[in-house]
Motif scaffolding. Structure first.
Motif, PDB file in Angstrom:
ATOM      1  N   ASN A 215       0.816  -1.219   0.000  1.00  0.00           N
ATOM      2  CA  ASN A 215       0.000   0.000   0.000  1.00  0.00           C
ATOM      3  C   ASN A 215       0.846   1.264   0.000  1.00  0.00           C
ATOM      4  OD1 ASN A 215      -2.380  -1.515   0.082  1.00  0.00           O
ATOM      5  ND2 ASN A 215      -2.404  -1.560   2.320  1.00  0.00           N
ATOM      6  N   ARG A 216       2.068   1.172   0.481  1.00  0.00           N
ATOM      7  CA  ARG A 216       2.906   2.376   0.624  1.00  0.00           C
ATOM      8  C   ARG A 216       4.161   2.270  -0.245  1.00  0.00           C
ATOM      9  NH1 ARG A 216       1.279   4.651   6.382  1.00  0.00           N
ATOM     10  NH2 ARG A 216      -0.424   3.224   6.863  1.00  0.00           N
ATOM     11  N   LYS A 217       3.993   1.644  -1.408  1.00  0.00           N
ATOM     12  CA  LYS A 217       5.126   1.401  -2.280  1.00  0.00           C
ATOM     13  C   LYS A 217       5.811   2.697  -2.700  1.00  0.00           C
ATOM     14  CE  LYS A 217       6.454  -0.936  -6.583  1.00  0.00           C
ATOM     15  NZ  LYS A 217       7.208   0.230  -7.094  1.00  0.00           N
ATOM     16  N   ALA A 218       5.046   3.713  -3.061  1.00  0.00           N
ATOM     17  CA  ALA A 218       5.646   4.973  -3.509  1.00  0.00           C
ATOM     18  C   ALA A 218       6.480   5.598  -2.406  1.00  0.00           C
ATOM     19  CB  ALA A 218       4.552   5.936  -3.966  1.00  0.00           C
ATOM     20  N   LEU A 219       6.006   5.533  -1.190  1.00  0.00           N
ATOM     21  CA  LEU A 219       6.744   6.091  -0.054  1.00  0.00           C
ATOM     22  C   LEU A 219       8.041   5.313   0.169  1.00  0.00           C
ATOM     23  CD1 LEU A 219       5.186   7.208   3.282  1.00  0.00           C
ATOM     24  CD2 LEU A 219       7.112   5.652   3.309  1.00  0.00           C
ATOM     25  N   VAL A 220       7.971   3.982   0.065  1.00  0.00           N
ATOM     26  CA  VAL A 220       9.172   3.152   0.232  1.00  0.00           C
ATOM     27  C   VAL A 220      10.164   3.428  -0.885  1.00  0.00           C
ATOM     28  CG1 VAL A 220      10.042   0.783   0.303  1.00  0.00           C
ATOM     29  CG2 VAL A 220       7.922   1.362   1.498  1.00  0.00           C
ATOM     30  N   ASP A 221       9.668   3.566  -2.121  1.00  0.00           N
ATOM     31  CA  ASP A 221      10.563   3.884  -3.237  1.00  0.00           C
ATOM     32  C   ASP A 221      11.298   5.192  -2.987  1.00  0.00           C
ATOM     33  OD1 ASP A 221       9.780   1.608  -4.571  1.00  0.00           O
ATOM     34  OD2 ASP A 221       8.348   2.631  -5.890  1.00  0.00           O
ATOM     35  N   ALA A 222      10.578   6.198  -2.518  1.00  0.00           N
ATOM     36  CA  ALA A 222      11.208   7.494  -2.248  1.00  0.00           C
ATOM     37  C   ALA A 222      12.231   7.390  -1.130  1.00  0.00           C
ATOM     38  CB  ALA A 222      10.131   8.524  -1.903  1.00  0.00           C
ATOM     39  N   MET A 223      11.932   6.597  -0.110  1.00  0.00           N
ATOM     40  CA  MET A 223      12.853   6.474   1.012  1.00  0.00           C
ATOM     41  C   MET A 223      14.166   5.841   0.582  1.00  0.00           C
ATOM     42  SD  MET A 223      12.252   4.656   4.741  1.00  0.00           S
ATOM     43  CE  MET A 223      12.228   2.976   4.151  1.00  0.00           C
ATOM     44  N   HIS A 224      14.119   4.921  -0.374  1.00  0.00           N
ATOM     45  CA  HIS A 224      15.322   4.215  -0.813  1.00  0.00           C
ATOM     46  C   HIS A 224      15.995   4.883  -2.015  1.00  0.00           C
ATOM     47  CE1 HIS A 224      15.580   0.525   1.651  1.00  0.00           C
ATOM     48  NE2 HIS A 224      14.279   0.706   1.819  1.00  0.00           N
ATOM     49  N   ASP A 225      15.496   6.024  -2.441  1.00  0.00           N
ATOM     50  CA  ASP A 225      16.074   6.728  -3.579  1.00  0.00           C
ATOM     51  C   ASP A 225      17.196   7.637  -3.081  1.00  0.00           C
ATOM     52  OD1 ASP A 225      16.728   8.133  -5.824  1.00  0.00           O
ATOM     53  OD2 ASP A 225      14.706   8.878  -6.240  1.00  0.00           O
ATOM     54  N   ASP A 226      18.461   7.248  -3.332  1.00  0.00           N
ATOM     55  CA  ASP A 226      19.596   8.027  -2.848  1.00  0.00           C
ATOM     56  C   ASP A 226      19.961   9.187  -3.768  1.00  0.00           C
ATOM     57  OD1 ASP A 226      20.026   6.783  -0.446  1.00  0.00           O
ATOM     58  OD2 ASP A 226      21.435   5.297  -1.253  1.00  0.00           O
ATOM     59  N   THR A 227      19.191   9.356  -4.848  1.00  0.00           N
ATOM     60  CA  THR A 227      19.502  10.476  -5.748  1.00  0.00           C
ATOM     61  C   THR A 227      18.908  11.785  -5.240  1.00  0.00           C
ATOM     62  OG1 THR A 227      17.533  10.114  -7.120  1.00  0.00           O
ATOM     63  CG2 THR A 227      19.540   8.876  -7.693  1.00  0.00           C
ATOM     64  N   ARG A 228      18.074  11.704  -4.228  1.00  0.00           N
ATOM     65  CA  ARG A 228      17.493  12.936  -3.676  1.00  0.00           C
ATOM     66  C   ARG A 228      17.325  12.777  -2.176  1.00  0.00           C
ATOM     67  NH1 ARG A 228      11.806  12.801  -2.892  1.00  0.00           N
ATOM     68  NH2 ARG A 228      10.857  10.811  -3.486  1.00  0.00           N
ATOM     69  N   LYS A 229      17.364  13.887  -1.491  1.00  0.00           N
ATOM     70  CA  LYS A 229      17.188  13.873  -0.044  1.00  0.00           C
ATOM     71  C   LYS A 229      15.703  13.854   0.286  1.00  0.00           C
ATOM     72  CE  LYS A 229      19.414  17.587   1.075  1.00  0.00           C
ATOM     73  NZ  LYS A 229      20.071  18.629   1.895  1.00  0.00           N
ATOM     74  N   ASP A 230      15.342  13.071   1.244  1.00  0.00           N
ATOM     75  CA  ASP A 230      13.971  13.043   1.739  1.00  0.00           C
ATOM     76  C   ASP A 230      14.012  13.547   3.174  1.00  0.00           C
ATOM     77  OD1 ASP A 230      11.439  12.519   2.685  1.00  0.00           O
ATOM     78  OD2 ASP A 230      11.282  10.552   1.735  1.00  0.00           O
ATOM     79  N   PRO A 231      13.528  14.754   3.435  1.00  0.00           N
ATOM     80  CA  PRO A 231      13.638  15.316   4.785  1.00  0.00           C
ATOM     81  C   PRO A 231      12.872  14.539   5.842  1.00  0.00           C
ATOM     82  CG  PRO A 231      12.206  16.670   3.396  1.00  0.00           C
ATOM     83  CD  PRO A 231      12.853  15.665   2.500  1.00  0.00           C
ATOM     84  N   ALA A 232      11.948  13.659   5.427  1.00  0.00           N
ATOM     85  CA  ALA A 232      11.199  12.871   6.408  1.00  0.00           C
ATOM     86  C   ALA A 232      11.972  11.635   6.855  1.00  0.00           C
ATOM     87  CB  ALA A 232       9.857  12.450   5.811  1.00  0.00           C
TER      88      ALA A 232
END
Length: 637
Positions: free
Chosen positions: A606-623
């Motif tokens: 259900n939260r695949k997009a959030l997990v993808d963003a968390m593991h994306d090292d090409t950009r910082k995720d402030p959360a």
């Protein structure tokens, strides 16, 4: 049985700790290895047990008719008791009323209610009449917004009668899911119901005529009740629970804990009866051993725990059951509440937890406060079981006493450990194991039972010491939750979750482990928001997003990540990143069961997009909070 187990503890001290006297069996264990498989069972056979669980109701009514079987607070705050004599007579009357309605295994009784005296009477009446009953989770009607799981359970059961404790409370769910052909019985006035509703008292006024003769024909293999699994992987499945399963498991309990036979057990208990631990294990302990169960309308959730503390200041249990969160809250309360200590410690002889592992930190705190005020410790017991095994299979009666230990097989249980990948799966055989799910054509026997007839649990176990397998076993997670990193190495999810929750107590409620087919491991952390608000010195009204963004909270979890990695032994135990979740897991989306167990796979889906963003090292995720040294570690600051 041997008399007493020797006990080791993780606590330090100048000598072995002293424990309050309690009769706990220590069965000698037979261990065999055949190829890659291990077989463990108690050396002594299981003793005899009644044909039906209701035989204990009848004998209790004969031997101690005035003793309370169960009690609950009334509207005036006083306890209202249901004696064995009353329970037996009312079971006969209700049973007769059910017989006149042509109910059967194909048209059973469904119960939509919390724990209350009317619920218990309906259950006993149905069993006396040989009609299966099915307690359904109130959350399916009161928490769910689409009633999907409620509709599913009713479709599987096809009940002929539905009992509700309060029609008004459940009216919207009933009107959306229950057909007109199903009689509805309510313990309270139905008021302006949209359908015909039968008052519960109508059943109590029925004169028992033929029901006793019917009860005499009920066999050990008759279905006593249907219990639904938690639905942590798919929709809930119905487990046909026979009298043999219930009675044999209670006999296993009694032989494992002879203390139950020494004096009638007194329980103060909130655990829900639609689950096997509360409804089969705990209610069964009271009934099988002539004890009394005081229904606790509290639970370890927010301000509701105050009701539990109120009850424990009045009623002293001989054995106390709770989930880990309840034990954490109780240990804190015992430290500063003298009236609570005076009552609670007066006669309790065993602590028992289930539902999840108790962290070592919470374990040690409970032992400290107990020893400080009692001058001795009280055994902290646990075990391993499931709905399909009604429920108990293993108990911690072996020589180890620490968090994570699940013990040795109970008498009558044969445990098989079979290799599945890199782990050993627990498989069970015995009179307490179901024959198969009810009306579940897609759940083939080949998937549930192996070629030797052992039920495949999906739980992984490992030996405390492979060189001394008789010492017992440690829980090693759910096999289906494990995954591989992109390197091809396995991540063992269960042990990692336990490690994070223990190290993060009391601020971590639950954890989902991420990283499947990725380079490293991450965490979605569901925090205990009330504790985080206190840590961040925020008002109780602060919303979840504000609470998890508080500098003190971020600093704590950043330090937690550092501590976890300091103790890591390799890439599969190191954690690269974590994200604090502001929204709770969803019951309707299947992310959490009604008993609070996290569904790892559903959360990840259900939260695949959030997990993808968390593991994306090409950009910082402030959360996201990153481990030091990660490419994006500045994003966590």
């Amino acid at each position: 049985m041997q008399s007493e187990p020797s006990i080791t503890s993780s606590s330090t001290g100048t000598g072995p700790p002293r424990y309050r006297a309690a009769r706990v069996g220590a069965p000698s264990i037979r261990v065999q290895r055949q190829g890659e498989h291990w077989y463990l069972n108690a050396a002594e056979p299981l003793g005899s047990y009644p044909e039906c669980l209701t035989d204990r109701l009848e004998s209790g009514a004969r031997m101690h008719p005035e003793r309370w079987l169960a009690a609950r607070r009334g509207p005036d705050g006083n306890w209202i008791g249901l004696s064995y004599g009353q329970a037996f007579e009312r079971a006969r009357r209700i049973g007769q009323a059910l017989l006149t309605r042509d109910l059967s295994v194909d048209r059973p009784v469904a119960i939509l209610s919390g724990n209350d005296l009317e619920h218990l009477q309906m259950a006993l009446g149905a069993m006396w009449a040989g009609v299966p009953y099915a307690p359904i989770s109130p959350a399916y009607a009161l928490v769910s917004t689409d009633f999907g799981k409620l509709r599913h359970t009713l479709d599987v059961l096809t009940p002929g009668l539905l009992f509700v404790s309060d029609y008004g409370q459940y009216a919207r769910a009933i009107e959306a899911t229950v057909g007109e052909g199903v009689e509805v019985v309510s313990a309270t006035d139905a008021g302006h119901a949209q359908r015909a509703v039968t008052p519960f008292d109508t059943l109590l006024h029925t004169n028992p005529t033929t029901v006793d003769a019917v009860h005499a024909t009920v066999s050990a293999d008759a279905i006593a009740k249907f219990l639904f699994t938690s639905g942590s992987t798919k929709l809930p499945k119905a487990v046909p629970t026979t009298h043999r399963m219930l009675c044999s498991n209670q006999q296993m309990l009694r032989e494992t804990f002879p203390e139950f036979a020494s004096e009638p057990p007194i329980l103060v208990d909130w655990l829900p009866w639609n689950h096997t631990f509360g409804g089969s294990h705990n209610v069964g302990i009271a009934l099988y051993n002539g004890g009394t169960l005081y229904i606790d309308d509290g639970k370890p959730v927010g301000t509701m725990f105050e009701e539990t503390l109120r009850n424990l200041r009045e009623i002293a249990p001989t054995i106390y059951f709770n989930v880990p969160k309840g034990w954490e809250e109780l240990a804190i309360s015992l430290e500063h509440d003298a009236p609570l200590r005076e009552t609670f410690f007066s006669r309790v002889k065993m602590y028992f937890f289930s539902g999840a592992g108790l962290s070592q930190a919470a374990w040690d705190r409970l032992e400290r406060v107990t020893e400080q005020y009692c001058g001795e410790r009280i055994r902290i017991m646990a075990g391993l079981g499931m709905t399909e095994t009604s429920p108990s299979c293993l108990f911690t009666t072996g020589p180890i006493m620490r968090a994570g230990y699940v013990g040795v097989p109970a008498p009558g249980v044969t445990l098989k450990l079979a290799p599945v990948g890199e782990k050993l799966e627990a498989r069970y055989r015995g009179p307490h194991v179901m024959a198969g799910y009810w009306r579940a054509a897609d759940a083939g026997l080949s998937a549930m039972f192996d070629q030797e007839g052992f039920f495949c649990s999906g739980d992984a176990l490992r030996f405390v010491d492979p060189q001394q397998p008789e010492l017992g076993l440690v829980f090693d997670g759910r096999i289906a939750e494990d995954f591989k990193l992109s390197s091809g190495t396995f991540v063992s999810v269960g042990p990692m979750r336990a490690r994070v929750m223990s190290a993060g107590a009391p601020y971590v409620r639950d954890v989902v482990v991420t990283g499947m087919n990725r380079d490293d491991v991450g965490l979605l952390v569901f925090p205990r928001l009330d504790d985080c608000r206190r840590l961040g010195e925020l008002p109780a009204s602060a919303n979840a997003s504000v609470a998890i963004a508080a500098p003190a909270v971020r600093a704590y979890f950043s330090a937690l990540l550092g501590r976890l990695n300091q103790a890591a032994t390799g890439g599969t135990t190191s954690i690269a990143r974590m994200r604090l979740m502001h929204d709770a897991p969803s019951l309707d989306l299947g992310e959490i069961t009604d008993k609070g167990s996290i569904n790892q796979r559903a959360v990840l889906a259900n939260r695949k997009a959030l997990v993808d963003a968390m593991h994306d090292d090409t950009r910082k995720d402030p959360a996201v909070i990153y481990a030091k040294g990660r490419r994006a570690d500045e994003g966590g600051r």
